[in-house]
Design an enzyme around this catalytic site. Sequence first.
Site, PDB file in Angstrom:
ATOM      1  N   GLU A  56     -26.684  -1.615  19.064  1.00 40.84           N
ATOM      2  CA  GLU A  56     -27.878  -2.066  19.775  1.00 40.84           C
ATOM      3  C   GLU A  56     -27.482  -2.830  21.034  1.00 40.84           C
ATOM      4  O   GLU A  56     -28.038  -2.605  22.125  1.00 40.84           O
ATOM      5  CB  GLU A  56     -28.722  -2.981  18.870  1.00 40.84           C
ATOM      6  CG  GLU A  56     -29.200  -2.315  17.575  1.00 40.84           C
ATOM      7  CD  GLU A  56     -28.201  -2.464  16.428  1.00 40.84           C
ATOM      8  OE1 GLU A  56     -26.989  -2.594  16.694  1.00 40.84           O
ATOM      9  OE2 GLU A  56     -28.647  -2.442  15.262  1.00 40.84           O
ATOM     10  N   LEU A 213       0.340  15.690   6.212  1.00 37.82           N
ATOM     11  CA  LEU A 213      -0.837  14.843   5.977  1.00 37.82           C
ATOM     12  C   LEU A 213      -1.603  14.524   7.257  1.00 37.82           C
ATOM     13  O   LEU A 213      -2.230  13.474   7.370  1.00 37.82           O
ATOM     14  CB  LEU A 213      -0.454  13.559   5.231  1.00 37.82           C
ATOM     15  CG  LEU A 213       0.252  13.767   3.887  1.00 37.82           C
ATOM     16  CD1 LEU A 213       0.512  12.424   3.214  1.00 37.82           C
ATOM     17  CD2 LEU A 213      -0.561  14.652   2.965  1.00 37.82           C
ATOM     18  N   GLU A 275      -4.347  13.533  -2.548  1.00 34.54           N
ATOM     19  CA  GLU A 275      -3.996  14.959  -2.404  1.00 34.54           C
ATOM     20  C   GLU A 275      -2.976  15.417  -3.433  1.00 34.54           C
ATOM     21  O   GLU A 275      -2.411  16.494  -3.296  1.00 34.54           O
ATOM     22  CB  GLU A 275      -3.493  15.228  -0.982  1.00 34.54           C
ATOM     23  CG  GLU A 275      -4.616  15.236   0.034  1.00 34.54           C
ATOM     24  CD  GLU A 275      -4.369  16.217   1.169  1.00 34.54           C
ATOM     25  OE1 GLU A 275      -3.697  17.235   0.958  1.00 34.54           O
ATOM     26  OE2 GLU A 275      -4.851  15.932   2.266  1.00 34.54           O
ATOM     27  N   PRO A 278      -0.117  15.949  -9.783  1.00 31.35           N
ATOM     28  CA  PRO A 278      -0.772  15.765 -11.075  1.00 31.35           C
ATOM     29  C   PRO A 278      -0.612  14.358 -11.663  1.00 31.35           C
ATOM     30  O   PRO A 278      -1.537  13.846 -12.289  1.00 31.35           O
ATOM     31  CB  PRO A 278      -0.065  16.792 -11.973  1.00 31.35           C
ATOM     32  CG  PRO A 278       0.628  17.748 -11.067  1.00 31.35           C
ATOM     33  CD  PRO A 278       0.877  17.058  -9.781  1.00 31.35           C
ATOM     34  N   THR A 279       0.547  13.729 -11.420  1.00 34.10           N
ATOM     35  CA  THR A 279       0.793  12.398 -11.988  1.00 34.10           C
ATOM     36  C   THR A 279      -0.062  11.354 -11.285  1.00 34.10           C
ATOM     37  O   THR A 279      -0.672  10.480 -11.925  1.00 34.10           O
ATOM     38  CB  THR A 279       2.286  12.036 -11.842  1.00 34.10           C
ATOM     39  OG1 THR A 279       3.073  13.110 -12.361  1.00 34.10           O
ATOM     40  CG2 THR A 279       2.607  10.763 -12.596  1.00 34.10           C
TER      41      THR A 279
END
Lengths: 355, 355
Positions: A56, A213, A275, A278-279
Amino acid sequence: MQDLQESAALARALDIAADPTVPLGPNPRVGCVLLDAGGRILAEGLHRGAGTPHAEADALARAARTGRDVTGATAVVTLEPCTHTGRTGPCTQALIAAGIARVVIARRDPNPVAAGGAARLRDAGIDVGLDVPPDLAGRAAELNRAWEHGLRAGRPLVTAKVAATLDGRAAAADGSSRWITGPAARAEVHRLREEADVVIVGTGTALVDSPSLTARDQDGRLAARQPVRAVMGLRPVPPLPEIRGAGPARVLATRDPRAALAELFDHGLRHVLLEGGPTLLAAFLREGLVDELILHLAPKLLGAGPATVADLGITGIDEALELELEGVAMLRSPGGQSDAQLRFRPLPGAGSPPR
Amino acid sequence: MQDLQESAALARALDIAADPTVPLGPNPRVGCVLLDAGGRILAEGLHRGAGTPHAEADALARAARTGRDVTGATAVVTLEPCTHTGRTGPCTQALIAAGIARVVIARRDPNPVAAGGAARLRDAGIDVGLDVPPDLAGRAAELNRAWEHGLRAGRPLVTAKVAATLDGRAAAADGSSRWITGPAARAEVHRLREEADVVIVGTGTALVDSPSLTARDQDGRLAARQPVRAVMGLRPVPPLPEIRGAGPARVLATRDPRAALAELFDHGLRHVLLEGGPTLLAAFLREGLVDELILHLAPKLLGAGPATVADLGITGIDEALELELEGVAMLRSPGGQSDAQLRFRPLPGAGSPPR
């Protein structure tokens, strides 16, 4: 919402609030458009992050610089104007002082420190419109969902992204995984990275994949906004590749997801993209710290290879960690491989299964 | 297609052709509706399986029994009238002899022995309409896709159904799998069984789950049509449970999918539903003998437990068995668990990966 011009102005305010050159992090993204009595745009403003003017104030300053009179004007804002004096003065005060006659607000401010703006404006005799079209209200909510989550939960929003074959393999038996998914799914991952404050991989993934990444377009060009690139874990790993224009690299030397999130939150980061591998994902799931799970499922079979989620300490079907399926879509790659995208949210109270 | 009355008659003919009391198997499902010049229905007929009258003959006989004059009438049929004399005479001849003026055909007969009906009718001066609305043509194709597949491939159509958690587990670590999916997905499996000529499970699944392999509605009532229930493999297993009203039980004493399919085809069965387990599915996939794969993906995580597909002899991602994603949908269970349904087809030339 009174007219189409206000709706159009709000759509424009949402666009400029989402400017990709504005850093994410601990401040909300906000846009403001000032309209004269005839519905013409007098000035636009946006908030560019901590320590800079609010949207604003930015719009009012631009109007002043260009000699536009804002007396009796309508201010269309994506977030309720604040009432508190932080590094900048309260926006409600600035709007009142400038002689604004009407304020259209797409989203109430959930921050208890800053809320109450609509009431303050009404007390000053300003007409306040809160009834905006649902699609625009939805965009306003979506724009700052990580910031709002941080206010509620005191930790970053965690989105986990998983890619797997239709038989649930995250990689082949020899560890190879490039590429499981097709072009449209990979482009979607880059979009997710651009939306995140920080991308985390575990040390295993860092070792095997040495991922960049970065957020890139289909031609490999870096996006305007890049996430912090973090490797989490205690195993020593080589640093992430140095890439000019990429987000800073960071090591989270812990196996405790809660500690990692607290550290990131303290540094002003509000949206984490997990990303893998699995662990890492299992560690966050066990603690109930995954807020959204996005599965990219490829039309492929491997028959062997690692799964997407490591052991969760579950033995029977009745102990399964339950989520809710929020949506399914096809990620179409014309002439290439099309994958499925499935979005899940944990059911309330899920997480922390037996160890 | 000339008018709405013919479209409506074709929709009706498709409905009666799909009568659930008609056995599936080696004969196509066919329906026929006779319309007078004003578009009113004179008679309906359907084919009720091998050795019974064809749909056109059935409709003509009913018209005769009820004293309706079919001279100048229109015959609306779901499949091109046949030209060959099998256990019944050729339908084209019957239509010509009855004085039919127009024949509307939803689907050409792919059977080389019986084809040519449209040309034969035209040669006899009958007006032949082949231009039916796409949705009805699609229904006509769908109705006999297993029969058509049998004509093309000389073996049954094979649909594989797989249910898994979002991390690709077909069961928990302790082997429990009831229930991974929610009510809507389970209802869909019963619909698939009702559509199949035979359901096959491997000996492992027969031992662990002792499945009923019946088609039932949500209240457990048996559907009108029941598939043959087969157990395939060499391991001795107890017989499938005896269930009154269920399809006959059968043992396929082989580990060779090609031999099993040949045996079933010889017995007139045209549509196989593979219901698991992982070893059975892998055996069919290795031979390139899965034509459709339907995955029901549950919004659950287990972190451990058997996968849906056993070893395929694949070690690297480049050797993955590739399919095509045909469609995704949500199987919504109001108040219960909603799952994702994904439909895949093998890419042409896929199958038989390295062993």
